[in-house]
Each structure stands twice: as C-alpha cells, then as structure tokens.
Motif scaffolding. Structure first.
Motif, PDB file in Angstrom:
ATOM      1  N   GLU A  60      46.775 153.106 -20.219  1.00 11.95           N
ATOM      2  CA  GLU A  60      45.859 152.885 -21.330  1.00 11.95           C
ATOM      3  C   GLU A  60      46.617 153.080 -22.626  1.00 11.95           C
ATOM      4  O   GLU A  60      47.600 153.832 -22.687  1.00 11.95           O
ATOM      5  N   LYS A  61      46.181 152.403 -23.674  1.00 15.51           N
ATOM      6  CA  LYS A  61      46.893 152.467 -24.956  1.00 15.51           C
ATOM      7  C   LYS A  61      46.738 153.843 -25.602  1.00 15.51           C
ATOM      8  O   LYS A  61      45.760 154.552 -25.344  1.00 15.51           O
ATOM      9  N   PRO A  62      47.706 154.246 -26.426  1.00 15.19           N
ATOM     10  CA  PRO A  62      47.602 155.535 -27.122  1.00 15.19           C
ATOM     11  C   PRO A  62      46.552 155.461 -28.225  1.00 15.19           C
ATOM     12  O   PRO A  62      46.135 154.377 -28.639  1.00 15.19           O
ATOM     13  N   THR A  63      46.134 156.620 -28.697  1.00 12.23           N
ATOM     14  CA  THR A  63      45.236 156.706 -29.852  1.00 12.23           C
ATOM     15  C   THR A  63      46.060 157.120 -31.067  1.00 12.23           C
ATOM     16  O   THR A  63      46.770 158.127 -31.027  1.00 12.23           O
ATOM     17  N   LEU A  64      45.984 156.333 -32.132  1.00 10.15           N
ATOM     18  CA  LEU A  64      46.699 156.639 -33.368  1.00 10.15           C
ATOM     19  C   LEU A  64      45.679 156.892 -34.471  1.00 10.15           C
ATOM     20  O   LEU A  64      44.745 156.104 -34.655  1.00 10.15           O
ATOM     21  N   LYS A  65      45.860 157.989 -35.196  1.00  9.15           N
ATOM     22  CA  LYS A  65      44.974 158.315 -36.306  1.00  9.15           C
ATOM     23  C   LYS A  65      45.814 158.651 -37.533  1.00  9.15           C
ATOM     24  O   LYS A  65      46.814 159.362 -37.438  1.00  9.15           O
ATOM     25  N   VAL A  66      45.397 158.137 -38.680  1.00  7.84           N
ATOM     26  CA  VAL A  66      46.116 158.414 -39.916  1.00  7.84           C
ATOM     27  C   VAL A  66      45.257 159.327 -40.781  1.00  7.84           C
ATOM     28  O   VAL A  66      44.053 159.110 -40.940  1.00  7.84           O
ATOM     29  N   LEU A  67      45.874 160.390 -41.311  1.00 11.07           N
ATOM     30  CA  LEU A  67      45.210 161.364 -42.170  1.00 11.07           C
ATOM     31  C   LEU A  67      46.016 161.550 -43.444  1.00 11.07           C
ATOM     32  O   LEU A  67      47.249 161.654 -43.376  1.00 11.07           O
ATOM     33  N   PRO A  68      45.348 161.605 -44.605  1.00  8.74           N
ATOM     34  CA  PRO A  68      43.917 161.359 -44.792  1.00  8.74           C
ATOM     35  C   PRO A  68      43.557 159.908 -44.489  1.00  8.74           C
ATOM     36  O   PRO A  68      44.429 159.054 -44.396  1.00  8.74           O
ATOM     37  N   VAL A  69      42.257 159.651 -44.362  1.00 14.57           N
ATOM     38  CA  VAL A  69      41.794 158.302 -44.030  1.00 14.57           C
ATOM     39  C   VAL A  69      42.164 157.337 -45.153  1.00 14.57           C
ATOM     40  O   VAL A  69      42.039 157.668 -46.338  1.00 14.57           O
ATOM     41  N   VAL A  70      42.647 156.151 -44.772  1.00 10.86           N
ATOM     42  CA  VAL A  70      43.032 155.139 -45.751  1.00 10.86           C
ATOM     43  C   VAL A  70      42.201 153.876 -45.525  1.00 10.86           C
ATOM     44  O   VAL A  70      41.563 153.708 -44.483  1.00 10.86           O
ATOM     45  N   ILE A  71      42.199 153.017 -46.532  1.00  9.18           N
ATOM     46  CA  ILE A  71      41.500 151.743 -46.430  1.00  9.18           C
ATOM     47  C   ILE A  71      42.520 150.665 -46.089  1.00  9.18           C
ATOM     48  O   ILE A  71      43.400 150.340 -46.901  1.00  9.18           O
ATOM     49  N   HIS A  72      42.435 150.124 -44.895  1.00  9.57           N
ATOM     50  CA  HIS A  72      43.395 149.138 -44.424  1.00  9.57           C
ATOM     51  C   HIS A  72      42.737 148.350 -43.289  1.00  9.57           C
ATOM     52  O   HIS A  72      41.947 148.911 -42.518  1.00  9.57           O
ATOM     53  N   PRO A  73      43.029 147.061 -43.169  1.00  9.76           N
ATOM     54  CA  PRO A  73      42.420 146.249 -42.100  1.00  9.76           C
ATOM     55  C   PRO A  73      42.663 146.783 -40.701  1.00  9.76           C
ATOM     56  O   PRO A  73      41.894 146.484 -39.781  1.00  9.76           O
ATOM     57  N   TRP A  74      43.723 147.553 -40.513  1.00 10.94           N
ATOM     58  CA  TRP A  74      44.029 148.083 -39.184  1.00 10.94           C
ATOM     59  C   TRP A  74      43.270 149.370 -38.880  1.00 10.94           C
ATOM     60  O   TRP A  74      43.278 149.829 -37.734  1.00 10.94           O
ATOM     61  N   VAL A  75      42.655 149.981 -39.887  1.00 14.97           N
ATOM     62  CA  VAL A  75      42.109 151.340 -39.746  1.00 14.97           C
ATOM     63  C   VAL A  75      40.581 151.328 -39.877  1.00 14.97           C
ATOM     64  O   VAL A  75      40.036 150.689 -40.784  1.00 14.97           O
ATOM     65  N   ASN A  76      39.900 152.053 -38.979  1.00 21.45           N
ATOM     66  CA  ASN A  76      38.439 152.134 -39.094  1.00 21.45           C
ATOM     67  C   ASN A  76      38.037 153.294 -40.001  1.00 21.45           C
ATOM     68  O   ASN A  76      38.893 154.005 -40.540  1.00 21.45           O
ATOM     69  N   GLY A  77      36.746 153.516 -40.161  1.00 23.00           N
ATOM     70  CA  GLY A  77      36.259 154.527 -41.097  1.00 23.00           C
ATOM     71  C   GLY A  77      36.567 155.953 -40.708  1.00 23.00           C
ATOM     72  O   GLY A  77      36.398 156.864 -41.513  1.00 23.00           O
ATOM     73  N   VAL A  81      43.633 153.997 -36.049  1.00 17.75           N
ATOM     74  CA  VAL A  81      44.295 152.693 -36.113  1.00 17.75           C
ATOM     75  C   VAL A  81      43.837 151.897 -34.897  1.00 17.75           C
ATOM     76  O   VAL A  81      44.126 152.262 -33.762  1.00 17.75           O
ATOM     77  N   THR A  82      43.120 150.808 -35.139  1.00 20.89           N
ATOM     78  CA  THR A  82      42.535 150.044 -34.029  1.00 20.89           C
ATOM     79  C   THR A  82      43.035 148.611 -33.927  1.00 20.89           C
ATOM     80  O   THR A  82      42.958 148.006 -32.862  1.00 20.89           O
ATOM     81  N   SER A  83      43.541 148.058 -35.034  1.00 16.83           N
ATOM     82  CA  SER A  83      43.844 146.623 -35.044  1.00 16.83           C
ATOM     83  C   SER A  83      45.311 146.289 -35.247  1.00 16.83           C
ATOM     84  O   SER A  83      45.647 145.140 -35.538  1.00 16.83           O
ATOM     85  N   ALA A  84      46.202 147.260 -35.108  1.00 14.09           N
ATOM     86  CA  ALA A  84      47.631 146.963 -35.211  1.00 14.09           C
ATOM     87  C   ALA A  84      48.037 146.071 -34.041  1.00 14.09           C
ATOM     88  O   ALA A  84      47.597 146.286 -32.907  1.00 14.09           O
ATOM     89  N   PRO A  85      48.874 145.054 -34.272  1.00 15.73           N
ATOM     90  CA  PRO A  85      49.267 144.147 -33.195  1.00 15.73           C
ATOM     91  C   PRO A  85      49.839 144.869 -31.982  1.00 15.73           C
ATOM     92  O   PRO A  85      49.555 144.502 -30.844  1.00 15.73           O
ATOM     93  N   GLY A  86      50.639 145.904 -32.227  1.00 18.21           N
ATOM     94  CA  GLY A  86      51.236 146.633 -31.116  1.00 18.21           C
ATOM     95  C   GLY A  86      50.214 147.312 -30.227  1.00 18.21           C
ATOM     96  O   GLY A  86      50.416 147.429 -29.017  1.00 18.21           O
ATOM     97  N   LEU A  87      49.107 147.762 -30.818  1.00 17.51           N
ATOM     98  CA  LEU A  87      48.046 148.389 -30.025  1.00 17.51           C
ATOM     99  C   LEU A  87      47.208 147.333 -29.304  1.00 17.51           C
ATOM    100  O   LEU A  87      46.814 147.512 -28.150  1.00 17.51           O
ATOM    101  N   LEU A  88      46.929 146.237 -29.990  1.00 15.95           N
ATOM    102  CA  LEU A  88      46.125 145.183 -29.385  1.00 15.95           C
ATOM    103  C   LEU A  88      46.823 144.588 -28.165  1.00 15.95           C
ATOM    104  O   LEU A  88      46.168 144.192 -27.198  1.00 15.95           O
ATOM    105  N   ASN A  89      48.144 144.517 -28.222  1.00 15.75           N
ATOM    106  CA  ASN A  89      48.919 143.927 -27.125  1.00 15.75           C
ATOM    107  C   ASN A  89      49.562 144.980 -26.230  1.00 15.75           C
ATOM    108  O   ASN A  89      50.431 144.649 -25.426  1.00 15.75           O
ATOM    109  N   PHE A  90      49.152 146.242 -26.356  1.00 14.66           N
ATOM    110  CA  PHE A  90      49.851 147.311 -25.651  1.00 14.66           C
ATOM    111  C   PHE A  90      49.690 147.181 -24.134  1.00 14.66           C
ATOM    112  O   PHE A  90      48.594 146.974 -23.610  1.00 14.66           O
ATOM    113  N   THR A  91      50.845 147.292 -23.432  1.00 14.42           N
ATOM    114  CA  THR A  91      50.862 147.329 -21.973  1.00 14.42           C
ATOM    115  C   THR A  91      51.803 148.448 -21.540  1.00 14.42           C
ATOM    116  O   THR A  91      52.478 149.071 -22.373  1.00 14.42           O
ATOM    117  N   ILE A  92      51.883 148.671 -20.250  1.00 14.62           N
ATOM    118  CA  ILE A  92      52.767 149.708 -19.727  1.00 14.62           C
ATOM    119  C   ILE A  92      54.229 149.405 -20.045  1.00 14.62           C
ATOM    120  O   ILE A  92      55.084 150.285 -20.026  1.00 14.62           O
TER     121      ILE A  92
END
Length: 215
Positions: A60-77, A81-92
């Motif tokens: 399963e893909k890792p969980t990445l969190k950025v602190l403090p929270v930033v406004i970026h298309p890859w980051v949720n509220g 980090v949910t939409s980085a290409p490396g996470l979207l395509n992550f495999t073993i």
C-alpha cells in the motif's frame, strides 16, 4: 540486479526505507520502520514532511503529510499529500525516496502559501494559477502510464511515445493495448528497459554500500 521475486517482504520494506535515506537529507526516524520526518525550506517557510508507513507498506502507498498545512493542488485540507504523481502511481516497485524527494522539490520549486495565512485554520479555495501548477516527474524516466495508448489506437499516436520509449515501436497494436490495460505488464515492461535496468543496478549497489556502512 537481484531478482525482486526472491526478496522477502521485510527485505523489500527495508530497501524502500533505505531509498528514503539515500535520496533525501535530514531524515529523522520518529518510529523505527514506521514514521519519519524531513524538514525543508520552501519560499522562506520551514516545512516538515511526515512519512508514515502502514503495516502493509509497500503493497500500500505511504501516507505523506506536510506541516504546517499549505495550499497546493497536491494537498488536501488536512495537510495530506494525495495527488502527487508518485503517490498516484505508487507500486511495490516504486522508490519511496524518489517519491518523497519529488514532493519536496515541487514545494521548493513552487512554494505554496500557508493555509493559516489565508483564513483562520480554514483552507482557502485553490486559485486558477495554482490549479495550473505543473507537477514535476518523480522519476528520471517518465511513467509508462503517461504514454499509454487511447482506446482507439493509431500509429500516429505513438510518434512521441516511441521516441521516449523506442521499445514501444517493436510491439503490435494488440500488445500495446494489453500493455495499456495491465499494470503488472507495464511494470515488467519498464523493468526490462536497459536504462531502467542499469539505474536499478546502481541503486541496489548504493543500497548495499549504505547497509554495509550502517552494519
């Protein structure tokens, strides 16, 4: 390169964690084998990227969190980090270190504003300019998925793809369609590309050196 099929799950997990250390500086181990933190500067702001590995990682893909929270298309509220290409395509077969490195480089290349600076702990809507922010590739070689054929394939569709992956020109349309629809076949195809084989061999050699020094 050692055959991946003969590695235990523990070996594969350890290798993934080693790539995190190899491709990134200032990695702090919070919980051994489970949680890591990396501090870095982005546009004058000191950010921390938390890397959390679940019990089923790297299946399963890792969980990445950025602190403090930033406004970026890859980051949720919540700062995840949910939409980085490396996470979207992550495999073993992905490299954790490269994925994390690409996320930090994106934040350094295009420093995102802090959410707290826009509204009291509420993330502001993403602007059109931020939506158009172009993400960088997380690997030295682009993902085969970015060059996969459409449902209706024509030879002209592969002019650009074939220049990037010459091996594609050797496949029939049926083989290309199968490659497009099968993630496992895509991984096999990529791992057989000479440049990827050489890159993986160099990476394995580097990991062995790190393990010898750490031992």
């Amino acid at each position: 390169m050692l055959p991946r099929l003969y590695r235990t799950e523990a070996d594969i997990r350890k290798r993934q964690i080693n790539t995190l250390m190899i491709f990134n500086d200032n990695v702090v181990e919070v919980i051994e084998g489970e949680e890591y933190e990396i501090s870095f500067n982005s546009g004058g702001n000191q950010l921390c990227l938390k890397v959390i590995l679940g019990k089923d990682f790297p299946k399963e893909k890792p969980t990445l969190k950025v602190l403090p929270v930033v406004i970026h298309p890859w980051v949720n509220g919540h700062g995840e980090v949910t939409s980085a290409p490396g996470l979207l395509n992550f495999t073993i077969h992905s490299d954790l270190g490269r994925v994390v490195q690409a996320v930090m480089r994106e934040f350094q290349r295009t420093p995102p504003p802090l959410a707290l600076n826009h509204s009291n702990s509420v993330v502001s809507p993403i602007s059109d300019n931020e939506k158009r922010a172009s993400p960088i590739n997380y690997q030295s070689f682009p993902s085969i998925k970015s060059f996969s054929p459409p449902t209706h394939i024509s030879q002209s569709n592969f002019t650009y793809q074939s220049s990037t992956f010459p091996e594609l020109a050797l496949l029939s349309l049926e083989e290309l369609q199968l490659l497009n629809e099968n993630d496992d076949r895509q991984d096999e195809f990529i791992n057989e590309i000479p440049q990827i084989k050489e890159q993986n061999k160099l990476l394995d050699d580097l990991i062995l050196q790190v393990e010898e020094l750490a031992g």
